[in-house]
Design a protein around this motif. Structure first.
Motif, PDB file in Angstrom:
ATOM      1  N   GLN A   1      -9.241   2.759  -2.620  1.00 17.51           N
ATOM      2  CA  GLN A   1      -7.878   2.029  -2.439  1.00 17.51           C
ATOM      3  C   GLN A   1      -8.218   0.741  -1.876  1.00 17.51           C
TER       4      GLN A   1
ATOM      5  N   LYS B   1       0.853  -1.171  -0.131  1.00 20.79           N
ATOM      6  CA  LYS B   1       0.026   0.040  -0.034  1.00 20.79           C
ATOM      7  C   LYS B   1       0.874   1.296   0.022  1.00 20.79           C
TER       8      LYS B   1
ATOM      9  N   GLN C   1      -7.551  -2.729  -4.722  1.00 24.52           N
ATOM     10  CA  GLN C   1      -6.814  -4.080  -4.106  1.00 24.52           C
ATOM     11  C   GLN C   1      -7.677  -5.303  -4.341  1.00 24.52           C
TER      12      GLN C   1
END
Lengths: 429, 558
Positions: B113, A202, B117
């Motif tokens: 985000q 991330k 993913q």
């Protein structure tokens, strides 16, 4: 769907700083952080917290301000914490009145926590809201997993936000309890090693995105550049929060047993319980909660308390028994939070004592849309920074209350909003 | 002499979207900039030509539906991330998508985000990889081909090298990912890039200026077309057309638009216009008095929305495609739950074609979705139904309500809903506005809070007769079926419909006077034809669709 609680004591060993350094991350990824939590130096080292709740469709002012004389129906759920409650009469959204918006209750959300309004039915704020200001202030000395938590229940239909990152930059609310649970508590179930890899991945993506956004913005017009700038700021925030979540301290944090069903009573209960945990475990110290939409939307009923009329229409029907029932029910929901906080010992007091919870509204009474007076209640002393247990009768702009809250939380500002500097001396110790 | 590219910063005064601004339109090309547009139909000297003006194209994010459709098409997955990750609601206000044109918040970035993913791990890499090796060469090829589709335009050399550098970093310490995993992280990053999330397919190409307007380049036209008609990314045919510069004439654009309208992918986007236009898109969030309507649950609400959508799709794609049919047809698609509302005998949960009672049901305005969304918690709501149609079918603005609104009498005070509203709006503070839209709303008094037909209201016979000034003449009617028939034929209503469609296509309201020439052109044709597909085609070939104003501070390469 009931999600059972888990113990979230985390014991990550990797140093996130090391990983970010190796990836060549920019300076913005590594703000000034101390390895341990830095608690505000009040009340034996426990942090101060602030929660700003905004309700809608007005109150019954006479009933509201009889709380301390022992006779309020709507605020009856707050009675167990009576000595920690202050009611405030006589403040209003003067900045809106000044610019001819006295009757714009349904459009007042941008002003509620900011003390400013750009005007019109779909206006914005002209500055950051007090929750954002306090959150930013805290972030200078400590890196929290969630510096600011903006929550809502039935809050995203016709109205605007109460929380604003900056002028014309609203903070959207999390309205899904399932999503909030996953966001706050799900990493506890993941093995450390897997979590570390995920975090490193991330971090590298966020780093890439920062540069990507800067490039993208290059040729855009100025208004569109602002949009990308806001996006970039959010990416930076996620980078900082990623760092915080991996630096989690050893404090034990039990995820609550909550029903994450979408139906309102379960959702309200879950949201307030999760908020309580997030505050007690220092995931966050500042939160906002919007209860029900403004904008005069229709289609809200409360069958679980036997109120089947539309909330908006009910509000326009004057001070009815059903409206009072709804008001009382909403205060009872906040009481869920109060009970959870008051049950956690922090030094000589409870977590509630180290909090201040403010409850406001988008208008005075439901039938008039009038914002010249708003009825406020505060619970908690923010770690001794505020006097409590009073029935205040003031005459002024709500900016003073916002500034008081900021001052109580350690932010030395003389004004929140466009006008009306100063604070409420009776409140500050 | 070769014209060297030079940067020009546009500094014209911003126009406000609400106020009407006089916009000087020039039919001939300005001498200030080099050359005119290549399209001989645009900007010529024909005095009958539509004036070459257009509004701006503000940067905006994909909305939830567009995001879901796009990732499905891009990654060959079956996911609905906006639902799985509970994206913040798209707030629609008069088609201006304010929440999407404004600034993003950190909550939303975090959700993107999480979604990225999950999508990256589900993506069908086998279909996405253009080569079989696991070397950097193949990674570069992947970035180029995937990138063109993900960003809806070719990558610049700078973007290509940045992404390749990012790929390299993920292969190296400390992540040390394998080839496939690295590609997945690259996908994850690109799905969060502004080039994916925002509608602005600005490439390296030189901007074409004409009359101080920018003619959208092939990729921008491709995206505008695909997000208008499919609410998704361009397909390979569109991207190829853009690459070959085959989206530069009206004829070329029209050909693509027709092809796209013939695809099944256009059905839902076209049908969903009606939910936003008549504002019943939020029906799932509406609650009613459960003692009055105990059957008004999630399943019923879903069926109501599905019925209206199927009704519209059937007329436009499988029927005569005429505006009139939308407001006069009595055949619909209902299940047992809806059968209870319409007093029709239907068995089972599936929607089935059914002829309804034509004296009670005749088109969209007499269907449950609109009636329920705009009904009261326990009865009708003439003000809500009337004001919605006043604004949305007549395109008329309403002034704000007065300061103190006295309470409406409850049913226990006696009289029908209409009686009580007429008393309420007889107040001098109310009549200025209510006189405008209540008469429209009274036509719907035969339909209760969830759209069930009734002849009695509070024990008294319903009076649904009313009048309305339309196309300059007073029209009388009795009931919603009669009103629908009148609205179906009205020029004023059809012109308003065309205007609303242009807003839907542009994802914004008209910009001052700049879009009016296009509105007039489209409306004139539609008033005559009433053909909805032709309306959509006309929009795609209009100046408002193919051009945009530069924004203040924008840097153009000339």
């Amino acid at each position: 769907m009931i999600i059972k609680g888990k113990n979230l004591k985390s014991d990550l060993k990797y140093s996130r700083r090391e990983i970010l350094r190796k990836l060549g991350a920019s300076v913005a990824c590594m703000p000034l952080i101390h390895a341990d939590r830095l608690f505000a130096q009040v009340n034996g080292g426990f942090p101060q917290r602030m929660v700003c709740v905004t309700m809608n469709n007005g109150n019954n002012p006479n009933d509201f301000h009889r709380f301390h004389s022992g006779d309020s129906y709507a605020l009856q759920p707050l009675v167990p914490w009576k000595s920690k409650v202050t009611t405030i009469k006589g403040l209003g959204l003067k900045v809106m009145v000044d610019q001819g918006q006295r009757w714009d209750g349904h459009y007042s959300h941008p002003c509620a926590l900011t003390g400013s309004h750009t005007g019109g039915n779909f206006g914005s704020s002209e500055n950051a809201s007090v929750d954002q200001m306090v959150s930013d202030h805290i972030a200078k000395s400590v890196n929290l997993t969630r510096p600011l938590l903006n929550l809502g229940v039935r809050s995203e239909r016709d109205g605007q936000q109460t929380s604003w990152k900056a002028a014309a930059q609203p903070n959207r609310n999390e309205v899904s309890s399932a999503s909030l649970y996953s966001d706050l508590f799900s990493s506890a179930a993941v093995p450390s090693l897997v979590l570390d890899e995920a975090m490193a991945r991330k971090a590298s993506v966020l780093d890439f995105l920062g540069r990507d956004l800067e490039r993208f913005s290059g040729r855009l017009g100025s208004e569109d550049k602002n949009k990308i700038q806001a996006h970039l700021t959010s990416i930076r925030e996620l980078e900082v929060q990623l760092q915080a979540s991996t630096d989690a301290s050893a404090s034990s944090c039990q995820a609550p047993e909550v029903d994450t069903a979408i139906e309102v009573p379960a959702r309200m209960d879950a949201m307030f319980k999760m908020l309580a945990v997030a505050l007690k475990c220092d995931y966050t110290r500042v939160a906002t909660m919007e209860l029900y939409d403004n904008g005069g939307g229709n289609g809200n009923t409360f069958p679980w308390i036997g109120v089947n009329s539309d909330y908006h229409m009910l509000a326009h029907g004057g001070q009815s028994a059903d409206k009072a029932k709804v008001d009382q029910w909403l205060f009872a929901q906040v009481a869920i939070l109060l009970k959870e906080l008051d049950g956690a010992m922090e030094g000589s007091g409870s977590a509630l004592d180290n909090c201040v919870i403010s409850i406001g509204n988008d208008m005075n009474t439901g039938d008039s849309h009038d914002v010249s007076l708003i009825n406020y209640a505060l619970i908690g002393s923010a770690g001794g920074a505020l006097n409590t247990g009073m029935a205040l009768n003031l005459n002024g702009a709500h900016n003073l209350l916002l500034t008081t809250l900021a001052n109580a939380m350690g932010l030395a500002t003389s004004r929140v909003g466009a006008k009306y500097s100063g604070n409420i001396s009776q409140l500050l110790t | 002499m070769v014209n060297k590219p030079r940067a020009v910063v546009i500094k014209h005064r911003r126009q406000r979207t609400i106020k009407v601004v006089i916009f000087t339109s020039m039919v001939t090309c300005s001498g200030l900039f080099s050359g005119c547009g290549s399209d001989p139909e645009i900007g010529g000297e024909d005095p009958n030509a539509v004036a070459l003006t257009a509004g701006p194209m503000p940067l905006r994010r994909l909305n939830s539906r567009e995001y879901d459709n796009t990732v499905q098409d891009l990654l060959y997955v079956d996911m609905q991330p906006s639902r799985d990750f509970q994206f913040a609601a798209d707030l629609y206000g008069e088609f201006t998508y304010p929440a999407l044109s404004g600034t993003i918040s950190t909550l939303e970035v975090r959700k993107y985000q999480d979604a990225a993913q999950a999508l990256a791990s589900e993506a069908d890499l086998n279909r996405l990889k253009p080569c079989n090796t696991t070397d950097e060469n193949c990674a570069a090829q992947f970035i180029e081909t995937f990138g063109t589709r993900a960003y809806r335009r070719p990558l610049s050399t700078d973007e290509q090298s940045q992404l390749l550098g990012f790929y390299r970093a993920t292969r190296a310490q400390p992540l040390n990912l394998g080839f496939d995993d690295s590609l997945r992280v690259v996908i994850e990053a690109m799905l969060q890039s502004p080039a994916f999330l925002y509608r602005w397919e600005l490439g390296a190409e030189v901007a074409q200026l004409n009359n101080n307007l920018i003619r959208l380049n092939g990729y921008e036209v491709a995206s505008r077309l695909s997000y208008f008609i499919w609410r998704s990314m361009p397909d390979s045919a569109l991207l190829q057309a853009a690459a070959a510069n085959h989206l530069s004439t009206k004829a070329e654009v029209e050909a693509q638009a027709r092809r796209m309208l013939n695809s099944a992918k256009s059905r839902e986007p076209v049908a969903s216009f009606f939910e936003y236009w008549l504002t019943y898109s939020d029906l799932m969030n509406i609650e009613k008095d459960i003692t009055a309507y105990p059957n008004f649950n999630r399943d019923l609400k879903q069926a109501m929305l599905a019925e209206s959508r199927m009704f519209v799709e059937n007329i436009i794609f499988d029927g005569d495609g005429r505006f009139r049919s939308l407001f006069t047809r009595s055949e619909s698609f209902i299940n047992s739950g809806l059968g209870d509302i319409y007093d029709a005998n239907v068995v089972g949960e599936q929607l089935q074609a059914m002829s309804l009672n034509s004296t009670e049901r005749s088109g969209l305005l007499t269907m449950a979705a609109f009636l329920a969304d705009k009904g009261g918690a326990d009865g009708s709501n003439p003000a809500l139904r009337g004001s919605t149609l006043y604004r949305k079918m007549l395109c008329k603005p309403l002034p704000p309500p007065p300061n103190v609104i006295p309470a409406l009498d409850p049913p226990s005070a006696g009289g029908t809903t209409r009686d009580r509203f007429e008393t309420h709006t007889g107040n001098p503070c109310a009549s200025a506005c209510h006189a405008l839209f209540d008469p429209i709303g009274f036509a719907f008094e035969n339909y209760d809070g969830i759209g069930q037909f009734r002849n009695l209201d509070n024990g008294i016979r319903v009076d649904a007769s009313s009048t309305l000034v339309l196309d300059g003449a007073a029209q009388s009617f009795d009931g919603a079926v009669a009103l629908s028939d009148i609205l179906a034929d009205s020029s004023e209503v059809k012109a308003c419909f065309a205007r609303q469609w242009l807003r839907y296509a542009l994802d914004r309201n008209e910009y001052g006077e700049a879009d009016e020439p296009s509105v007039d052109q489209i409306a004139e044709a539609f008033v005559t034809s009433g053909d909805i597909k032709e309306l959509i085609i006309d929009i795609t070939t209009s100046h408002s669709f193919l051009y945009r104003q530069p924004s203040t501070g924008e840097v153009l390469q000339l």
